[in-house]
Design an enzyme around this catalytic site. Structure first.
Site, PDB file in Angstrom:
ATOM      1  N   SER A  14       0.844  -1.192   0.000  1.00  0.00           N
ATOM      2  CA  SER A  14       0.000   0.000   0.000  1.00  0.00           C
ATOM      3  C   SER A  14       0.881   1.244   0.000  1.00  0.00           C
ATOM      4  CB  SER A  14      -0.957  -0.046   1.191  1.00  0.00           C
ATOM      5  OG  SER A  14      -1.946   0.948   1.101  1.00  0.00           O
TER       6      SER A  14
ATOM      7  N   HIS B 218      -7.326  -5.673  -1.003  1.00  0.00           N
ATOM      8  CA  HIS B 218      -6.192  -4.914  -0.459  1.00  0.00           C
ATOM      9  C   HIS B 218      -5.682  -5.536   0.832  1.00  0.00           C
ATOM     10  CE1 HIS B 218      -3.677  -1.375  -0.452  1.00  0.00           C
ATOM     11  NE2 HIS B 218      -4.047  -1.051   0.771  1.00  0.00           N
TER      12      HIS B 218
END
Length: 449
Positions: free
Chosen positions: A310, A423
């Site tokens: 990320s 994610h």
């Protein structure tokens, strides 16, 4: 997000519902909890106008939508924060808990990488720690009389176990040894903690860093080093188990990780310090930590790796565009182009400009200069891109742009795509894909280290 109260009875057909918004005065609302007598609702929110990365607060609301009361305005920590790892998921914090007599509210919060439990008086008079220590605490519950707390806790050396603890702190009992048989047979490495002063701050700021030595470490030898960077940028490295780190140490590699400015758990000024300065604000701290690790000995400066997920992936991409000192990189669910991120990410359109504190369309050149994709001509580091195909936070197009650009330049580059994963694959993905992710990362590091 806002918090509403609605009559649970049926509404007459054709009439508007009776929902009342009760969180006016807070920009967000999460984790509502009714007081035992039903007169008050505690929730976690943010004060109007707060900067990105600023502390959350605990508010008390009334069912009729009266004025809010803030319980945590004098505490420079953020409720409901937890550590970043491949063991604890992003939702493993604990919702607010009222004490049975309604006088206090229990909550978890991170403090310099440690996640404990604190107690806020409902009258706003005080906040006191209840359970601290070098661990990450979550899933807290209490006995009906409030005498005992039960919780799960993990540490650097143990993924998690179940504990009970008297509320007054007089007793603590560990109830489980879930991974004992496995851990007894593995050489688990305890990180060495050190601190240093940020080279990028105008005022003295101390940065926490940890270095894990390889299994069977010999001071007379030099070993590769993997530098891992956390996401967020406001998430936290802390006292919790990280499978990847232990696996790398068992390969004979050092592992370095730090909590640079922007990390939560060090106060609001620390957490908001690099707004508008991604990469340029925190890279000097990552670089300083690496230099200090090399100075401590046992690190081969010719065999360095960098990785992150990320925002950690953004930093990995950024770093290899600024320096060629790393021999290999793994970038996971990353950001490479801030302009396309603004228009494709699930949070891009309302979050990115608050992080950068300037609008996108009036500052396109600036946003591109702040994007790792702009530095592809400088990149020479072999790059593995890990991409979850159902990632809406950092969409797969972010990795595809960098993959194509590096491939076109002849840089050793591979991409591994994970169908159906999000994610949060690192900690909550399917076991099969998490194992594949771990193996391809190992193979890529081995190839160049």
């Amino acid at each position: 997000s806002q918090l509403y109260v609605i009559d649970a009875g049926s509404q007459p057909e054709g009439e508007a519902d009776s929902a009342i918004v009760i969180s006016t005065g807070s920009e967000t609302a999460a984790g509502p909890a009714w007081s035992p007598d039903g007169s008050t609702i505690a929730f976690v929110g943010r004060r109007d106008g707060a900067r990105a990365g600023a502390n959350n607060e605990i508010y008390l609301a009334t069912p009729d939508g009266g004025p809010l009361r803030c319980l945590t305005e004098n505490v420079d920590r953020s409720p409901m924060t937890s550590s970043f790892s491949d063991t604890w998921g992003p939702r493993d914090h604990t919702p607010l808990l009222w004490r049975p007599d309604g006088t206090d509210v229990l909550f978890t919060a991170s403090d310099k990488g440690r996640v404990g439990i604190s107690c806020a008086s409902a009258d706003g008079s005080q906040i006191e720690p209840v359970i601290g220590g070098n661990w990450t605490v979550g899933y807290v519950s209490q006995s009906a009389d409030g005498e005992w707390l039960a919780f799960v806790a993990g540490s650097f050396s143990n993924p998690c176990d179940l504990y009970v603890h008297r509320f007054d702190g007089s007793e603590e009992h560990r109830l489980t040894d879930i991974n004992g048989d496995v851990l007894d047979d593995l050489p688990i490495q305890t990180p060495h903690h050190f601190t240093f002063e940020s080279p990028a701050s105008d005022t003295p700021v101390e940065i926490d860093a940890w270095l894990i030595r390889p299994v069977d470490y010999d001071e007379s030898q030099c070993y590769p080093l993997v530098q891992i960077i956390h996401g967020g940028p406001h998430s936290i490295f802390g006292h919790t188990f990280f499978f990847d780190m232990q696996l790398w140490a068992n390969q004979g590699w050092n592992v370095l990780f730090i909590n640079p400015r922007a990390t939560q758990g060090y106060g609001e000024a620390f957490a908001t310090a690099i707004l508008g300065a991604w990469g340029t604000g925190d890279w000097p701290e990552q670089e300083r930590a690496l230099d200090l690790a090399i100075e401590q000995g046992g690190v081969d400066p010719e065999r360095l790796a960098v990785t992150g997920l990320s925002y950690g992936g953004f930093m990995t991409n950024w770093i290899v565009g600024q320096t060629n000192r790393y021999k290999v990189a793994v970038s996971e669910n990353s950001i490479s182009n801030l302009v396309s991120f603004f228009t494709t990410a699930d949070i891009g359109w309302y979050w990115l400009e608050t992080e950068m504190e300037q609008t996108v369309w009036n500052n396109l050149d600036w946003y591109m200069q702040a994007s790792p994709i702009s530095y592809v001509p400088n990149m020479t580091t072999p790059m593995l891109l890990l991409q979850a195909e159902a990632d809406y936070r950092c969409p797969i197009e972010q990795g595809e742009q960098l993959y194509t650009a590096l491939l076109a330049r002849g840089i050793p580059t591979e991409m591994v795509r994970f169908p159906g994963e999000s994610h949060g694959q690192l900690s909550i993905g399917k076991p099969e894909t998490r194992l594949v992710r771990r193996q391809v990362t190992l193979d890529w590091f081995r190839r160049f280290l």
